[in-house]
Design a protein around this motif. Structure first.
Motif, PDB file in Angstrom:
ATOM      1  N   THR A  86      -9.356 -14.880  -4.128  1.00  0.00           N
ATOM      2  CA  THR A  86      -9.927 -13.626  -3.605  1.00  0.00           C
ATOM      3  C   THR A  86      -8.961 -12.467  -3.894  1.00  0.00           C
ATOM      4  O   THR A  86      -8.976 -11.902  -4.984  1.00  0.00           O
ATOM      5  N   THR A  87      -8.096 -12.173  -2.931  1.00  0.00           N
ATOM      6  CA  THR A  87      -7.201 -11.013  -3.046  1.00  0.00           C
ATOM      7  C   THR A  87      -6.225 -11.160  -4.216  1.00  0.00           C
ATOM      8  O   THR A  87      -5.961 -10.189  -4.942  1.00  0.00           O
ATOM      9  N   GLY A  88      -5.695 -12.350  -4.408  1.00  0.00           N
ATOM     10  CA  GLY A  88      -4.743 -12.582  -5.493  1.00  0.00           C
ATOM     11  C   GLY A  88      -5.414 -12.459  -6.856  1.00  0.00           C
ATOM     12  O   GLY A  88      -4.838 -11.911  -7.803  1.00  0.00           O
ATOM     13  N   LEU A 133      -6.404  -8.897 -11.715  1.00  0.00           N
ATOM     14  CA  LEU A 133      -7.272  -8.026 -12.522  1.00  0.00           C
ATOM     15  C   LEU A 133      -6.874  -6.551 -12.430  1.00  0.00           C
ATOM     16  O   LEU A 133      -7.485  -5.705 -13.097  1.00  0.00           O
ATOM     17  N   GLY A 134      -5.887  -6.246 -11.569  1.00  0.00           N
ATOM     18  CA  GLY A 134      -5.573  -4.831 -11.324  1.00  0.00           C
ATOM     19  C   GLY A 134      -6.614  -4.179 -10.434  1.00  0.00           C
ATOM     20  O   GLY A 134      -6.791  -2.954 -10.471  1.00  0.00           O
ATOM     21  N   LEU A 135      -7.322  -4.985  -9.632  1.00  0.00           N
ATOM     22  CA  LEU A 135      -8.367  -4.455  -8.748  1.00  0.00           C
ATOM     23  C   LEU A 135      -8.022  -4.669  -7.276  1.00  0.00           C
ATOM     24  O   LEU A 135      -8.915  -4.848  -6.444  1.00  0.00           O
ATOM     25  N   GLU A 136      -6.712  -4.646  -6.956  1.00  0.00           N
ATOM     26  CA  GLU A 136      -6.357  -4.785  -5.544  1.00  0.00           C
ATOM     27  C   GLU A 136      -6.835  -3.553  -4.793  1.00  0.00           C
ATOM     28  O   GLU A 136      -6.800  -2.430  -5.305  1.00  0.00           O
ATOM     29  N   LEU A 138     -12.171 -13.210   8.143  1.00  0.00           N
ATOM     30  CA  LEU A 138     -10.968 -13.560   7.366  1.00  0.00           C
ATOM     31  C   LEU A 138     -10.674 -12.446   6.367  1.00  0.00           C
ATOM     32  O   LEU A 138     -11.577 -11.963   5.685  1.00  0.00           O
ATOM     33  N   ARG A 139      -9.411 -12.056   6.304  1.00  0.00           N
ATOM     34  CA  ARG A 139      -8.979 -11.101   5.265  1.00  0.00           C
ATOM     35  C   ARG A 139      -7.498 -11.362   5.007  1.00  0.00           C
ATOM     36  O   ARG A 139      -6.921 -12.285   5.595  1.00  0.00           O
ATOM     37  N   PHE A 140      -6.869 -10.570   4.145  1.00  0.00           N
ATOM     38  CA  PHE A 140      -5.466 -10.805   3.778  1.00  0.00           C
ATOM     39  C   PHE A 140      -4.661  -9.531   3.965  1.00  0.00           C
ATOM     40  O   PHE A 140      -5.145  -8.434   3.669  1.00  0.00           O
ATOM     41  N   ASN A 141      -3.411  -9.697   4.447  1.00  0.00           N
ATOM     42  CA  ASN A 141      -2.551  -8.519   4.619  1.00  0.00           C
ATOM     43  C   ASN A 141      -1.668  -8.316   3.379  1.00  0.00           C
ATOM     44  O   ASN A 141      -1.772  -9.075   2.405  1.00  0.00           O
ATOM     45  N   GLU A 142      -0.814  -7.293   3.431  1.00  0.00           N
ATOM     46  CA  GLU A 142      -0.021  -6.964   2.243  1.00  0.00           C
ATOM     47  C   GLU A 142       1.013  -8.022   1.916  1.00  0.00           C
ATOM     48  O   GLU A 142       1.501  -8.098   0.782  1.00  0.00           O
ATOM     49  N   GLN A 143       1.328  -8.851   2.898  1.00  0.00           N
ATOM     50  CA  GLN A 143       2.252  -9.972   2.648  1.00  0.00           C
ATOM     51  C   GLN A 143       1.501 -11.198   2.101  1.00  0.00           C
ATOM     52  O   GLN A 143       2.047 -12.297   2.044  1.00  0.00           O
ATOM     53  N   GLN A 144       0.247 -10.999   1.744  1.00  0.00           N
ATOM     54  CA  GLN A 144      -0.607 -12.057   1.167  1.00  0.00           C
ATOM     55  C   GLN A 144      -0.939 -13.142   2.177  1.00  0.00           C
ATOM     56  O   GLN A 144      -1.327 -14.246   1.802  1.00  0.00           O
ATOM     57  N   GLN A 145      -0.767 -12.832   3.476  1.00  0.00           N
ATOM     58  CA  GLN A 145      -1.092 -13.839   4.489  1.00  0.00           C
ATOM     59  C   GLN A 145      -2.508 -13.631   5.003  1.00  0.00           C
ATOM     60  O   GLN A 145      -2.985 -12.497   5.100  1.00  0.00           O
ATOM     61  N   ALA A 146      -3.140 -14.756   5.378  1.00  0.00           N
ATOM     62  CA  ALA A 146      -4.477 -14.688   5.955  1.00  0.00           C
ATOM     63  C   ALA A 146      -4.404 -14.077   7.351  1.00  0.00           C
ATOM     64  O   ALA A 146      -3.526 -14.410   8.143  1.00  0.00           O
ATOM     65  N   VAL A 147      -5.334 -13.146   7.616  1.00  0.00           N
ATOM     66  CA  VAL A 147      -5.468 -12.543   8.949  1.00  0.00           C
ATOM     67  C   VAL A 147      -6.831 -12.963   9.476  1.00  0.00           C
ATOM     68  O   VAL A 147      -7.841 -12.857   8.764  1.00  0.00           O
ATOM     69  N   TYR A 148      -6.861 -13.446  10.711  1.00  0.00           N
ATOM     70  CA  TYR A 148      -8.104 -14.019  11.240  1.00  0.00           C
ATOM     71  C   TYR A 148      -8.434 -13.385  12.581  1.00  0.00           C
ATOM     72  O   TYR A 148      -7.567 -13.255  13.447  1.00  0.00           O
TER      73      TYR A 148
END
Ligand code: GUN
Ligand code: ZN
Length: 429
Positions: free
Chosen positions: A357-359, A364-367, A9-19
């Protein structure tokens, strides 16, 4: 380099889950020697490129980004579950007396070790944490986090008024201590400092002014505080600052709203407050288990989105009731359904997971640094076991979509589902 095969599981730039149902995560050193994600994606399409790399087979498990907790008090580990009528009696009767013990560095270090063991056992790999007003409590936390290789941010609480003996600090000394802690710790390994005015009622104008000056002098240091959590607290701030437009604007007036400024709660806001958060790049640390436990109120997701505010999730232990990201996400789901301006929002599970997670990392400015498993991100991740309990196993086996799988973890999951936590490529004991 090392690779892991499993569901991913991770997230793309559109903030959507990628599986990826059968995925591959490859980690290894970057040019600076940090252990980062080198490649991620479908196993079949990647494996030929990494023929010589050892692959650990984690099929049957879900590999996901380590969770990011945007607001937690490590010294309140032993305050969890202390009931009170509301925030202010809770602080006075339980929290301040307990925090006075953290003047003793040995005591503080013992709690910090326990806290970090629990945090990682629950799958949290980055936290923005309050220490107490005692500089020793900050040193203890940083030393413990550094030994574990954690990306971790904390700071000395500023509270020079309306605080009892034992936790109240002294204006000038508190600012000297803050600056020397910034110089000692900020940017060491994966550690960062946060200027930490406890909340406006506990700080004199001189202390808030000094905090704002330090924030201007050290722009990449974080700022953390509390705002608009509880109605009695909001009334108190209005009495203390009669000329301020709102509670939030007190912080703005002292230069404490900017990128890398994280404010816990943000419940009793109006539209101008939300616009001010968005305009300054400040972010909300939503703390749903704490808000439910202390009866503080419900964060308004619809209004925050309408204003374009940044936010992410937080446990706020010890006001919060659990370090488990699953418990926090479930509580956020309940809170989302109670939104004040637009009742009945149903937060999708991928959205809740992103907020933790990503959000949260973006807040925090840590994207691109933590909170995701895209190439270049630091290799902090969790291995989740969908069979961890009989009911979780039964429910996840019947999951017909990614949303159903993630919801099963959110509703039924806890520390038992976290089979392994990996920090900078190192498995935590
Ligand atoms: N406001 C000021 N201090 C605190 C604290 O320790 N916890 C919470 N929830 N709110 C606060
Ligand atoms: Zn808090």
């Amino acid at each position: 380099m090392k690779a892991y095969r499993g569901a991913l599981l991770r997230f793309n730039e559109q903030q959507q889950a990628v599986y990826d149902n059968d995925g591959l995560l490859v980690v290894g050193p970057d040019a600076q020697g940090r252990t980062v994600v080198r490649a991620v994606g479908d196993h079949g399409s990647l494996i030929d490129r990494f023929a010589g790399v050892a692959v650990e087979d984690l099929r049957g498990c879900l590999i996901a980004p380590g969770f990011v907790d945007l607001h937690v008090h490590y010294p309140q580990t032993d305050v969890i579950g202390s009931p009170a009528d509301g925030l202010l009696p809770w602080l006075e009767n339980y929290t301040f007396p307990h925090e006075s013990r953290f003047a003793d560095k040995v005591y503080a270090r013992g709690v910090a070790d326990f806290f970090f063991d629990e945090l990682t056992r629950h799958g949290v790999t980055t936290a923005l944490t309050f220490s107490t007003s005692h500089p020793a409590s900050v040193d203890a936390a940083f030393e413990a986090a550094r030994e574990r290789g954690l990306r971790f941010i904390t700071g000395k609480c500023l509270q020079d008024r309306h605080s009892p003996d034992g936790v109240r600090d002294q204006t000038e000394q508190s600012l000297i201590d803050t600056e020397s802690l910034i110089r000692r710790w900020h940017g060491v390994d994966r550690l960062g400092y946060a200027i930490t005015p406890r909340f406006a009622p506990s700080c004199t104008d001189a202390q808030l002014r000094g905090a704002g000056e330090l924030a201007a002098k050290y722009p990449d240091v974080w700022i953390q505080s509390h705002v608009a959590e509880n109605r009695d607290e909001v009334r108190w701030v209005a009495e203390l600052y009669p000329s301020a437009r709102s509670y939030l604007s007190v912080y703005g007036d002292f230069g404490l709203l900017r990128e890398r400024a994280l404010y816990a709660h943000c419940i009793w806001f109006d539209e101008q407050d939300r616009a001010l958060m968005a305009r300054t790049g400040s972010a909300a640390a939503i703390s749903p288990t704490s808000n439910l436990f202390l009866g503080s109120g419900f964060f308004d997701y619809a209004a925050a989105d309408a204003a374009g505010m940044k936010y992410g999730l937080a446990s706020d232990v010890g006001g919060g009731t659990s370090l488990s990201p699953f418990h926090t996400m479930l509580a956020a789901y309940y809170v989302g359904r109670e939104g004040l301006s637009k009742p009945g929002i149903s937060l999708a599970p991928g959205r809740l997971w992103w907020q933790h997670t990503t959000g949260a990392a973006a807040a925090l400015g840590l994207e691109g640094v933590v909170g995701n498993l895209q190439p270049g991100c630091e290799a902090d991740f969790v291995v989740l076991d969908p069979q961890a309990t009989p009911l979780l196993a039964r429910r996840t086996q019947q999951a017909a979509s990614l949303d159903e799988l993630l919801f099963a973890f959110i509703v039924l999951g806890d520390d038992r589902a976290v089979r392994r936590t990996v920090i900078a490529g190192q498995v935590q004991p």
